[in-house]
Design a protein around this motif. Structure first.
Motif, short mmCIF file in Angstrom:
data_model
loop_
_atom_site.label_atom_id
_atom_site.label_comp_id
_atom_site.label_asym_id
_atom_site.label_seq_id
_atom_site.Cartn_x
_atom_site.Cartn_y
_atom_site.Cartn_z
N ASP A 1 29.29 8.48 3.74
CA ASP A 1 30.64 8.53 4.30
C ASP A 1 31.61 7.56 3.63
OD1 ASP A 1 29.60 6.18 5.22
OD2 ASP A 1 29.89 6.61 7.35
N GLY A 2 31.14 6.78 2.66
CA GLY A 2 32.03 5.85 1.98
C GLY A 2 32.60 6.44 0.71
N PRO A 3 33.83 6.11 0.35
CA PRO A 3 34.43 6.65 -0.87
C PRO A 3 33.80 6.04 -2.12
CG PRO A 3 35.87 4.99 0.10
CD PRO A 3 34.74 5.18 1.06
N GLY A 4 33.90 6.77 -3.23
CA GLY A 4 33.49 6.22 -4.52
C GLY A 4 32.24 6.83 -5.09
N ARG A 5 31.14 6.90 -4.31
CA ARG A 5 29.89 7.39 -4.87
C ARG A 5 29.47 8.68 -4.18
NH1 ARG A 5 24.23 7.22 -5.17
NH2 ARG A 5 23.87 6.46 -3.06
N SER A 6 29.00 9.62 -4.98
CA SER A 6 28.47 10.87 -4.46
C SER A 6 26.99 10.98 -4.81
CB SER A 6 29.21 12.07 -5.08
OG SER A 6 30.55 12.12 -4.65
N PHE A 7 26.29 11.82 -4.09
CA PHE A 7 24.92 12.13 -4.48
C PHE A 7 24.95 12.93 -5.78
CE2 PHE A 7 24.46 11.76 0.22
CZ PHE A 7 23.69 10.62 0.20
N THR A 8 23.88 12.85 -6.54
CA THR A 8 23.83 13.41 -7.88
C THR A 8 22.64 14.36 -8.03
OG1 THR A 8 22.38 11.69 -8.74
CG2 THR A 8 24.75 11.21 -8.71
N PRO A 9 22.59 15.11 -9.14
CA PRO A 9 21.39 15.92 -9.39
C PRO A 9 20.11 15.10 -9.45
CG PRO A 9 23.21 16.65 -10.77
CD PRO A 9 23.67 15.40 -10.09
N ALA A 10 20.20 13.86 -9.94
CA ALA A 10 19.01 13.00 -9.94
C ALA A 10 18.56 12.69 -8.52
CB ALA A 10 19.30 11.70 -10.70
N ASP A 11 19.55 12.44 -7.63
CA ASP A 11 19.21 12.24 -6.21
C ASP A 11 18.59 13.50 -5.62
OD1 ASP A 11 20.26 9.64 -6.15
OD2 ASP A 11 22.28 10.39 -5.75
N GLU A 12 19.11 14.64 -6.05
CA GLU A 12 18.59 15.92 -5.56
C GLU A 12 17.11 16.08 -5.95
OE1 GLU A 12 19.81 20.68 -5.77
OE2 GLU A 12 20.94 19.17 -6.88
N LYS A 13 16.78 15.70 -7.18
CA LYS A 13 15.38 15.77 -7.61
C LYS A 13 14.51 14.82 -6.80
CE LYS A 13 16.31 17.13 -12.41
NZ LYS A 13 16.23 16.70 -13.84
N SER A 14 15.02 13.61 -6.59
CA SER A 14 14.24 12.63 -5.83
C SER A 14 14.00 13.10 -4.40
CB SER A 14 14.97 11.28 -5.81
OG SER A 14 15.06 10.73 -7.11
N LEU A 15 15.05 13.63 -3.77
CA LEU A 15 14.91 14.09 -2.39
C LEU A 15 13.99 15.30 -2.32
CD1 LEU A 15 15.83 13.43 0.48
CD2 LEU A 15 17.64 15.13 0.21
N ALA A 16 14.05 16.16 -3.34
CA ALA A 16 13.17 17.33 -3.37
C ALA A 16 11.71 16.90 -3.47
CB ALA A 16 13.54 18.24 -4.54
N ILE A 17 11.44 15.86 -4.27
CA ILE A 17 10.08 15.34 -4.38
C ILE A 17 9.62 14.78 -3.04
CG2 ILE A 17 8.71 13.48 -5.40
CD1 ILE A 17 10.28 13.93 -7.99
N LEU A 18 10.49 13.99 -2.41
CA LEU A 18 10.17 13.45 -1.09
C LEU A 18 9.91 14.57 -0.09
CD1 LEU A 18 12.67 10.48 -0.65
CD2 LEU A 18 10.21 10.35 -0.39
N ALA A 19 10.78 15.57 -0.12
CA ALA A 19 10.68 16.66 0.85
C ALA A 19 9.38 17.45 0.67
CB ALA A 19 11.89 17.59 0.72
N ALA A 20 9.01 17.70 -0.59
CA ALA A 20 7.80 18.48 -0.84
C ALA A 20 6.56 17.75 -0.32
CB ALA A 20 7.66 18.74 -2.34
N HIS A 21 6.50 16.46 -0.60
CA HIS A 21 5.33 15.70 -0.16
C HIS A 21 5.37 15.50 1.36
CE1 HIS A 21 1.84 13.63 -1.66
NE2 HIS A 21 2.08 12.62 -0.86
N ALA A 22 6.57 15.25 1.87
CA ALA A 22 6.70 15.03 3.31
C ALA A 22 6.33 16.27 4.09
CB ALA A 22 8.14 14.61 3.64
N ALA A 23 6.70 17.45 3.58
CA ALA A 23 6.41 18.69 4.29
C ALA A 23 4.91 18.90 4.47
CB ALA A 23 7.02 19.88 3.55
N VAL A 24 4.14 18.58 3.43
CA VAL A 24 2.68 18.71 3.53
C VAL A 24 2.14 17.73 4.56
CG1 VAL A 24 0.51 18.47 2.28
CG2 VAL A 24 2.47 19.56 1.17
N ALA A 25 2.63 16.48 4.50
CA ALA A 25 2.16 15.47 5.46
C ALA A 25 2.54 15.86 6.88
CB ALA A 25 2.75 14.10 5.10
N ILE A 26 3.76 16.38 7.05
CA ILE A 26 4.21 16.79 8.38
C ILE A 26 3.36 17.94 8.91
CG2 ILE A 26 6.11 17.95 9.60
CD1 ILE A 26 8.01 16.26 7.80
N GLU A 27 3.08 18.91 8.03
CA GLU A 27 2.28 20.05 8.47
C GLU A 27 0.86 19.61 8.82
OE1 GLU A 27 2.05 24.23 9.31
OE2 GLU A 27 3.62 22.71 9.16
#
Length: 509
Positions: free
Chosen positions: A262-288
């Protein structure tokens, strides 16, 4: 042949310079895209990623400085190089402070340009490797934390902690898909954390619904229009940049992981997208895995509760006893200020405290007279039997501990291990008081049913001997409505006690 080719975006409003740069860089072995303005360059960047941006500083409309700012907002990994005339070197240095990597001067020295581009491409390689290394470390750290627990709530908290830490944001949420198609908020940080855990979110009311439906992540930068509905419950009405990634486990989508800024200046990036996708993939298996474990534990617990109720059906004196003990113990735990998770453990411990009596013969359980030493030794086995029944599910160990130790006495005269005082787990000391009270006020073959006032007086008398004085104080300070509720529950018809002689055994169920 260039051993380290790159994809380079060249931007200049002078067509001759643009063509010269394209020809030279392609000859150097690079893949080149040419754009004659800032907006055209942004369109090219949106269509495909580039390693290096080479742009003129002064152009009509959008300047090179503005183009670099917008480029780095979209992807901080792009290496930006300015082309500047002698009179604008000070401006070039200022832009470098804002994120540009280097600059070259006009008129162009192609040999110097080649060196700057080579250094820029090498920097891009190092940045990319750094992101890959960070993601590998991130995955390793998350693996260690989430694989150490099969508790779903703990796994969700660990995932969100990792997301907030690694993606440098304070706003994050995790939604799990319910059977009816809605989302349930299962964890949150920042603005999303203002909604209660368990809040139901309609998929059509949030960006997460789009990501779940398409199975694709959604990246919203500060300069992008918001692509769908905004959910105030998730804090989306405050976000200037957002990133949402679906959670997939065993070829099916199970939820959504989202972050906001919510702060001005910085946006999420494709690199952040890759990092979050990695987290999400591993987290989904652990959650399941945690959900499957929870389901197994719940089913096993239901079977065990069924055993306990079957035991009560063998003895009309025990009918409803375990449920009353569980409620009284839970009320007492709350009165003592224990958190709700511990209160839940105590409730289940009370519900199953007599589980081990499944292994005790009916002759001993229903005997209306004093027990022989041999018979009493058989009774003393039931805590160990109950603990053994729960042993296959390690998560039920706190309940098994209650079953095993609630017959210990505060003065050390109990069984099976003659523990005393605070050697006895607090949970067990609480269940012991609740069990004794209900046993005294319900009646047994070997014991006359006491009045509620007499039972309360007996507890007070035995505080410091059989029972923890603090637990007794908390129990006796419960609101009258609790005891009225228990009195009503225990007022059902029961066979009269077989005799009215003094109790030959401790006042316990």
């Amino acid at each position: 042949m260039n051993s380290n080719p790159a994809r380079i975006l060249v931007v200049d409003d002078d067509p001759d310079i643009l063509e010269t740069l394209r020809f030279f860089l392609e000859k150097e072995g690079h893949e080149v895209t040419a754009a004659d303005s800032g907006p055209a360059a942004l369109r090219a960047l949106a269509q495909e990623p580039h390693d290096l941006l080479l742009t003129d500083l002064r152009m009509p409309g959008m300047s090179g400085a503005e183009l670099i700012r917008l480029t780095l907002e979209r992807d901080p990994q792009v290496v930006c190089v300015l082309i500047t005339a002698h009179g604008t070197i000070d401006s070039a240095i200022h832009v470098m402070k804002e994120g540009a990597y280097d600059y070259v001067q006009k008129p162009l020295d192609l040999e110097a340009l080649s060196l700057v581009v080579a250094r820029g491409v090498e920097r891009r390689r190092l940045l990319t490797e750094n992101v890959a290394f960070r993601n590998a470390v991130l995955l390793h750290d998350l693996s260690l934390s989430v694989c150490a627990s099969l508790d779903l709530s703990a796994v969700l908290e660990q995932v969100l902690d990792a997301v907030v830490r690694e993606l440098r944001t304070v706003h994050a949420y995790l939604l799990l898909r319910s059977d009816d198609g809605s989302f349930t908020l299962r964890g949150a940080r920042g603005a999303a954390g203002e909604a209660p855990i368990g809040t139901v979110i309609a998929p059509e009311a949030c960006l997460a619904g789009q990501a779940f439906e398409t199975g694709e992540s959604i990246l919203v930068r500060q300069s992008d229009p918001w692509p769908g509905p905004r959910s105030s419950a998730l804090g989306e009405d405050r976000y200037l940049s957002s990133l949402v990634v679906p959670l997939r486990a065993r070829d099916r989508r199970v939820g959504v992981l989202g972050i906001g800024m919510d702060g001005p200046g910085r946006s999420f990036t494709p690199a952040d997208e890759k990092s979050l996708a990695i987290l999400a993939a591993h987290a989904a298996v652990a959650i399941e895995n945690a959900r499957l474990h929870d389901d197994l534990r719940r089913r096993y617990f239901q079977v065990v509760v069924g055993f306990s109720r079957a035991l009560e059906s063998r003895d009309p004196y025990l009918r409803g006893h375990s449920e009353r003990v569980a409620l009284l113990a839970q009320f007492t735990a709350r009165q003592m200020g224990l958190d709700e998770r511990r209160c839940e453990v105590i409730y289940h411990g009370g519900l199953l405290h007599d589980l081990g009596k499944i292994g005790v013969s009916d002759h001993v359980l229903h005997k209306p007279a004093s027990l022989t030493e041999e018979e009493f030794n058989e009774i003393r086995l039931h805590p160990a039997i109950g603990r053994e029944i729960l042993a296959p599910i390690p998560d039920l160990a706190p309940i098994a501990e209650i079953i095993y130790t609630y017959h210990e006495k505060y003065d050390g005269s109990g069984y099976p291990n003659r523990l005393r005082g605070e050697q006895i787990p607090l949970h067990s000391r609480i269940v012991a008081v609740a069990d004794a009270y209900d046993a005294m006020t319900s009646g047994r073959p070997y014991q006359t049913r006491m009045s509620f006032d007499a039972a309360r007086a007996r507890l007070k008398e035995q505080a410091g001997r059989m029972f923890d004085p603090q637990v007794v104080d908390a129990f006796l300070s419960l609101p009258p409505s609790v005891f009225e509720q228990m009195a009503a529950a225990s007022g059902e018809e029961r066979p009269p006690p077989a005799h009215t002689s003094p109790d030959p055994r401790p006042p316990s169920g």
